[in-house]
Each structure stands twice: as structure tokens, then as C-alpha cells.
Design a protein around this motif. Structure first.
Motif, PDB file in Angstrom:
ATOM      1  N   MET A   1       0.849  -1.175   0.000  1.00 28.03           N
ATOM      2  CA  MET A   1       0.000   0.000   0.000  1.00 28.03           C
ATOM      3  C   MET A   1       0.892   1.236   0.000  1.00 28.03           C
ATOM      4  O   MET A   1       1.833   1.334   0.768  1.00 28.03           O
ATOM      5  N   LEU A   2       0.545   2.177  -0.855  1.00 31.01           N
ATOM      6  CA  LEU A   2       1.329   3.400  -0.949  1.00 31.01           C
ATOM      7  C   LEU A   2       0.845   4.444   0.047  1.00 31.01           C
ATOM      8  O   LEU A   2      -0.343   4.557   0.328  1.00 31.01           O
TER       9      LEU A   2
ATOM     10  N   HIS B   1       2.000  10.455   0.354  1.00 27.07           N
ATOM     11  CA  HIS B   1       3.128  11.117  -0.315  1.00 27.07           C
ATOM     12  C   HIS B   1       3.554  10.335  -1.564  1.00 27.07           C
ATOM     13  O   HIS B   1       3.811  10.927  -2.621  1.00 27.07           O
ATOM     14  N   GLU B   2       3.625   9.030  -1.445  1.00 28.06           N
ATOM     15  CA  GLU B   2       4.026   8.192  -2.589  1.00 28.06           C
ATOM     16  C   GLU B   2       2.981   8.257  -3.709  1.00 28.06           C
ATOM     17  O   GLU B   2       3.333   8.295  -4.881  1.00 28.06           O
ATOM     18  N   ARG B   3       1.692   8.280  -3.339  1.00 33.15           N
ATOM     19  CA  ARG B   3       0.635   8.395  -4.347  1.00 33.15           C
ATOM     20  C   ARG B   3       0.731   9.709  -5.102  1.00 33.15           C
ATOM     21  O   ARG B   3       0.588   9.756  -6.322  1.00 33.15           O
ATOM     22  N   LYS B   4       0.983  10.792  -4.373  1.00 36.47           N
ATOM     23  CA  LYS B   4       1.127  12.108  -5.014  1.00 36.47           C
ATOM     24  C   LYS B   4       2.321  12.103  -5.960  1.00 36.47           C
ATOM     25  O   LYS B   4       2.242  12.624  -7.081  1.00 36.47           O
ATOM     26  N   ALA B   5       3.427  11.519  -5.521  1.00 37.43           N
ATOM     27  CA  ALA B   5       4.624  11.461  -6.370  1.00 37.43           C
ATOM     28  C   ALA B   5       4.347  10.626  -7.618  1.00 37.43           C
ATOM     29  O   ALA B   5       4.752  11.004  -8.730  1.00 37.43           O
ATOM     30  N   LEU B   6       3.645   9.517  -7.465  1.00 47.98           N
ATOM     31  CA  LEU B   6       3.320   8.664  -8.610  1.00 47.98           C
ATOM     32  C   LEU B   6       2.414   9.402  -9.590  1.00 47.98           C
ATOM     33  O   LEU B   6       2.643   9.368 -10.807  1.00 47.98           O
ATOM     34  N   ARG B   7       1.389  10.097  -9.086  1.00 48.01           N
ATOM     35  CA  ARG B   7       0.512  10.875  -9.962  1.00 48.01           C
ATOM     36  C   ARG B   7       1.286  11.939 -10.723  1.00 48.01           C
ATOM     37  O   ARG B   7       1.039  12.171 -11.908  1.00 48.01           O
ATOM     38  N   GLU B   8       2.231  12.578 -10.053  1.00 47.96           N
ATOM     39  CA  GLU B   8       3.031  13.616 -10.714  1.00 47.96           C
ATOM     40  C   GLU B   8       3.885  13.013 -11.833  1.00 47.96           C
ATOM     41  O   GLU B   8       3.983  13.574 -12.917  1.00 47.96           O
ATOM     42  N   VAL B   9       4.492  11.884 -11.571  1.00 43.87           N
ATOM     43  CA  VAL B   9       5.300  11.210 -12.608  1.00 43.87           C
ATOM     44  C   VAL B   9       4.408  10.815 -13.781  1.00 43.87           C
ATOM     45  O   VAL B   9       4.768  11.000 -14.950  1.00 43.87           O
ATOM     46  N   GLU B  10       3.208  10.286 -13.492  1.00 40.70           N
ATOM     47  CA  GLU B  10       2.280   9.909 -14.564  1.00 40.70           C
ATOM     48  C   GLU B  10       1.889  11.126 -15.397  1.00 40.70           C
ATOM     49  O   GLU B  10       1.844  11.058 -16.634  1.00 40.70           O
ATOM     50  N   ARG B  11       1.598  12.255 -14.725  1.00 40.86           N
ATOM     51  CA  ARG B  11       1.237  13.480 -15.454  1.00 40.86           C
ATOM     52  C   ARG B  11       2.388  13.943 -16.344  1.00 40.86           C
ATOM     53  O   ARG B  11       2.177  14.386 -17.466  1.00 40.86           O
ATOM     54  N   GLN B  12       3.616  13.861 -15.831  1.00 43.79           N
ATOM     55  CA  GLN B  12       4.768  14.275 -16.633  1.00 43.79           C
ATOM     56  C   GLN B  12       4.930  13.386 -17.862  1.00 43.79           C
ATOM     57  O   GLN B  12       5.174  13.882 -18.960  1.00 43.79           O
ATOM     58  N   PHE B  13       4.795  12.082 -17.682  1.00 41.57           N
ATOM     59  CA  PHE B  13       4.887  11.164 -18.827  1.00 41.57           C
ATOM     60  C   PHE B  13       3.813  11.480 -19.858  1.00 41.57           C
ATOM     61  O   PHE B  13       4.068  11.522 -21.056  1.00 41.57           O
ATOM     62  N   GLN B  14       2.590  11.702 -19.393  1.00 42.60           N
ATOM     63  CA  GLN B  14       1.492  11.972 -20.315  1.00 42.60           C
ATOM     64  C   GLN B  14       1.707  13.293 -21.038  1.00 42.60           C
ATOM     65  O   GLN B  14       1.411  13.409 -22.224  1.00 42.60           O
ATOM     66  N   ALA B  15       2.236  14.301 -20.358  1.00 46.13           N
ATOM     67  CA  ALA B  15       2.487  15.591 -20.993  1.00 46.13           C
ATOM     68  C   ALA B  15       3.613  15.500 -22.010  1.00 46.13           C
ATOM     69  O   ALA B  15       3.533  16.104 -23.088  1.00 46.13           O
ATOM     70  N   GLU B  16       4.651  14.733 -21.706  1.00 45.05           N
ATOM     71  CA  GLU B  16       5.809  14.634 -22.597  1.00 45.05           C
ATOM     72  C   GLU B  16       5.532  13.760 -23.815  1.00 45.05           C
ATOM     73  O   GLU B  16       5.956  14.079 -24.914  1.00 45.05           O
ATOM     74  N   ASP B  17       4.851  12.634 -23.612  1.00 46.57           N
ATOM     75  CA  ASP B  17       4.622  11.710 -24.727  1.00 46.57           C
ATOM     76  C   ASP B  17       3.286  10.987 -24.528  1.00 46.57           C
ATOM     77  O   ASP B  17       3.244   9.883 -23.973  1.00 46.57           O
ATOM     78  N   PRO B  18       2.178  11.573 -24.996  1.00 45.69           N
ATOM     79  CA  PRO B  18       0.872  10.962 -24.791  1.00 45.69           C
ATOM     80  C   PRO B  18       0.739   9.580 -25.458  1.00 45.69           C
ATOM     81  O   PRO B  18       0.059   8.702 -24.941  1.00 45.69           O
ATOM     82  N   ARG B  19       1.411   9.388 -26.598  1.00 43.17           N
ATOM     83  CA  ARG B  19       1.324   8.072 -27.271  1.00 43.17           C
ATOM     84  C   ARG B  19       1.941   6.980 -26.405  1.00 43.17           C
ATOM     85  O   ARG B  19       1.471   5.845 -26.408  1.00 43.17           O
ATOM     86  N   PHE B  20       2.985   7.299 -25.691  1.00 44.66           N
ATOM     87  CA  PHE B  20       3.640   6.318 -24.823  1.00 44.66           C
ATOM     88  C   PHE B  20       2.673   5.821 -23.751  1.00 44.66           C
ATOM     89  O   PHE B  20       2.534   4.622 -23.538  1.00 44.66           O
TER      90      PHE B  20
END
Length: 103
Positions: A1-2, A5-24
Motif C-alpha cells: 500500500m502506498l 506522499h508516494e501516491r502524489k509522487a506517482l501521480r506527478e510522474v504519470e502526469r509528466q509522462f502523459q504531458a511529454e509523450d501521450p502516445r507512450f
């Protein structure tokens, strides 16, 4: 279980990936959808096979009523499952980048 703080960090990483390369990120979603469908198909096939074996066993054992009951129940469950799977396909999904939102 996260932790929170870990959930927020994971969401931020996911948002960055989606912003940088949506196809990925969409490639992961598509793969996850395909894997989920495969799992359900395998489970459905195994359930029908088990019902057919049970029906055959009941016929060999001399229980015509039991065999008909299992066959009828399996058929009704299969029809209900196919009907619900058909209605899920038409459900609107999340809008992709560059596509208008579905109404």
C-alpha cells in the motif's frame, strides 16, 4: 500500500509522462485493455468447458433433468454475458488528445 506522499509522487510522474509523450502512455492503456480481454475470454471458455463436462457427467450418471438444468443455466449465463459485453463496447471512453469529447 502506498502512502499519501508516494501516491502524489506517482501521480506527478504519470502526469509528466502523459504531458511529454501521450502516445507512450496510451500504448500502456491499450496493452492493458487487450490483456484484460484475453483473460476474460480464457475464463469464459474454461467455464463453458467445465459446464459441458458436468452436463456430460450428469447424462452418463442418468440424470437427464440435472444435465438439462446445467446446460440451460450455462446457456442463459452465456447469453447474459455476451449481451453485457456488447453494451460495454459502445460505452464512451476518455477523450484522446486531438479528438473532440464524446457526448
Amino acid at each position: 500500500m502506498l502512502s499519501d506522499h508516494e501516491r502524489k509522487a506517482l501521480r506527478e510522474v504519470e502526469r509528466q509522462f502523459q504531458a511529454e509523450d501521450p502516445r507512450f502512455t496510451r500504448s500502456f492503456e491499450a496493452r492493458q485493455t487487450r490483456m484484460a480481454r484475453r483473460h476474460h475470454k480464457l475464463g469464459a471458455h474454461l467455464a463453458v468447458l467445465a459446464a459441458a463436462l458436468l452436463t456430460t457427467f450428469l447424462l452418463v450418471a442418468g440424470s437427464l433433468v440435472g444435465a438439462l438444468a446445467v446446460a440451460a443455466a450455462t446457456g442463459l449465463i452465456w447469453v447474459a454475458w455476451r449481451h453485457s459485453a456488447g453494451t460495454d463496447r459502445g460505452a464512451p471512453g476518455p477523450a484522446r488528445e486531438g479528438e473532440p469529447p464524446s457526448s
